[in-house]
Scaffold this motif. Structure first.
Motif, PDB file in Angstrom:
ATOM      1  N   HIS A  65     -40.087  32.372 -25.456  1.00  0.00           N
ATOM      2  CA  HIS A  65     -41.216  31.305 -26.178  1.00  0.00           C
ATOM      3  C   HIS A  65     -41.260  30.258 -25.088  1.00  0.00           C
ATOM      4  O   HIS A  65     -41.203  29.001 -25.565  1.00  0.00           O
ATOM      5  N   CYS A  66     -41.111  30.317 -24.038  1.00  0.00           N
ATOM      6  CA  CYS A  66     -40.921  29.232 -22.982  1.00  0.00           C
ATOM      7  C   CYS A  66     -41.695  29.785 -21.541  1.00  0.00           C
ATOM      8  O   CYS A  66     -41.732  30.858 -21.131  1.00  0.00           O
ATOM      9  N   ALA A  67     -42.138  28.700 -20.922  1.00  0.00           N
ATOM     10  CA  ALA A  67     -42.376  28.707 -19.333  1.00  0.00           C
ATOM     11  C   ALA A  67     -41.678  27.949 -18.364  1.00  0.00           C
ATOM     12  O   ALA A  67     -40.174  28.354 -18.554  1.00  0.00           O
TER      13      ALA A  67
ATOM     14  N   SER B  30     -39.781  23.415 -24.920  1.00  0.00           N
ATOM     15  CA  SER B  30     -40.211  24.818 -25.688  1.00  0.00           C
ATOM     16  C   SER B  30     -39.199  25.426 -26.682  1.00  0.00           C
ATOM     17  O   SER B  30     -39.529  25.723 -27.377  1.00  0.00           O
ATOM     18  N   ASN B  31     -37.844  25.442 -26.176  1.00  0.00           N
ATOM     19  CA  ASN B  31     -36.908  26.145 -26.738  1.00  0.00           C
ATOM     20  C   ASN B  31     -35.631  25.532 -26.481  1.00  0.00           C
ATOM     21  O   ASN B  31     -34.532  26.298 -25.916  1.00  0.00           O
TER      22      ASN B  31
ATOM     23  N   GLY C 237     -38.216  30.705 -18.084  1.00  0.00           N
ATOM     24  CA  GLY C 237     -38.705  30.964 -19.297  1.00  0.00           C
ATOM     25  C   GLY C 237     -39.307  32.338 -19.131  1.00  0.00           C
ATOM     26  O   GLY C 237     -40.025  32.979 -18.149  1.00  0.00           O
TER      27      GLY C 237
ATOM     28  N   ARG D  56     -52.029  27.726 -19.378  1.00  0.00           N
ATOM     29  CA  ARG D  56     -51.947  28.445 -20.418  1.00  0.00           C
ATOM     30  C   ARG D  56     -50.260  28.633 -20.857  1.00  0.00           C
ATOM     31  O   ARG D  56     -49.961  29.266 -21.868  1.00  0.00           O
TER      32      ARG D  56
ATOM     33  N   HIS E 202     -46.462  27.590 -21.947  1.00  0.00           N
ATOM     34  CA  HIS E 202     -45.784  26.940 -22.989  1.00  0.00           C
ATOM     35  C   HIS E 202     -45.300  25.478 -22.491  1.00  0.00           C
ATOM     36  O   HIS E 202     -44.754  25.272 -21.328  1.00  0.00           O
ATOM     37  N   GLY E 203     -45.573  24.565 -23.386  1.00  0.00           N
ATOM     38  CA  GLY E 203     -44.993  23.317 -22.925  1.00  0.00           C
ATOM     39  C   GLY E 203     -45.897  22.200 -21.985  1.00  0.00           C
ATOM     40  O   GLY E 203     -45.500  20.891 -21.661  1.00  0.00           O
TER      41      GLY E 203
ATOM     42  N   GLN F 105     -42.316  33.323 -19.653  1.00  0.00           N
ATOM     43  CA  GLN F 105     -43.538  33.576 -19.069  1.00  0.00           C
ATOM     44  C   GLN F 105     -43.392  33.638 -17.529  1.00  0.00           C
ATOM     45  O   GLN F 105     -44.438  34.062 -16.924  1.00  0.00           O
TER      46      GLN F 105
END
Length: 272
Positions: A245-247, A253-254, A221, A169, A171-172, A223
């Motif tokens: 907006h990142c893990a 992701s950013n 991140g 789940r 990001h990235g 997350q």
């Protein structure tokens, strides 16, 4: 684009612990303290190639290279590629490129490699941007799969590892997983992961990171903002950089926010 902003490719043959390695790297000359980048597991030096687009970092010397067994770097014994081995290789690459003091930026496996490198000679490091490099057992959410999802077939393990990460789940994750078979040799995975787990469980990494005299940022991140040691880092004077907006993969992701925080730390450290 001016010549000083271009990254030039190089190949460096060396021997580490009796193992032949051909390191594929990118570098540029410039003025000021060099920036040295270490990529994470399953990534490559190209994670940092956009340094050429960062105005605050323009004209600085840059070094980035593929760890042995990753990207375009080769290794005669993939089973030798542990984290201590990567530190030995890093020392040789820095010596060959005639880099003494530097700003270091390391992600995940690269952050752990950079930590051990810096811990061995703290005076060399002017600033340290640690992008979710391992500091505690909880950081082995990827590498501990070598134990929890063990497989005697290296290719099968890497394929199933990519499936698990790609279906997560975070990001990235899917982007990262899609390129894994092209960026890391399956034969290098076990030794890397086992050494990461061992160091995270027993290496007192958090204490070693906090003990470094350099200016330090820990980047993570959004997350992953529940990491248990974030309060200890803040209390220890480490700058915390949460990327929205990142893990685990801010470079995917950013990247604008990632680069802005890297540039800020480097600029501040040089001015202190």
């Amino acid at each position: 684009m001016s010549r000083v902003n271009k990254l030039e490719a190089f190949t460096l043959p060396l021997t580490a612990g009796g193992t032949r390695v051909d390191v594929s790297g990118l570098h540029r000359g410039g003025t000021g303290t060099p920036l040295v980048f270490f990529h994470g597991f399953g990534s490559t030096k190209e994670d940092y190639a956009d340094v050429v687009h960062q105005e605050q970092l323009a004209d600085r010397p840059v070094l980035a290279y593929d760890a042995p067994g990753c990207g375009a770097s080769t290794c005669s014994d993939l089973g030798a590629v542990s984290i201590p081995f990567l530190v030995t290789v890093a020392e040789q690459v820095l010596r060959a490129r005639q880099i003494d003091r530097f700003h270091v930026i390391g992600h995940s496996m690269g952050g752990l490699t950079a930590l051990l490198l810096a811990d061995g000679d703290p005076g060399r490091v002017v600033s340290f941007t640690n992008i979710e490099g391992n500091l505690a057992p909880e950081d082995c959410f990827l590498s501990r799969q070598i134990v929890t999802h063990t497989d005697d077939d290296p290719d099968a393990f890497l394929a199933r590892f990519a499936e698990r990460v790609g279906g997560s789940r975070f990001h990235g994750g899917a982007l990262y997983a899609s390129s894994l078979p092209h960026k890391v040799r399956a034969g290098a995975v076990r030794a890397i992961f086992e050494s990461m787990v061992d160091l995270s469980d027993h290496g007192k990494l958090l204490d070693r990171f906090l003990g470094l005299p350099a200016s330090k940022t820990f980047m993570y991140g959004e997350q992953n903002n529940t990491l248990s040691y974030l309060p200890a880092l803040a209390e220890g004077g480490v700058d915390l950089a949460e990327i929205s907006h990142c893990a685990h993969f801010p470079m995917y992701s950013n990247p604008p926010q990632m680069w802005a925080r890297i540039a800020d730390l480097v600029t501040q450290a040089d001015g202190s």
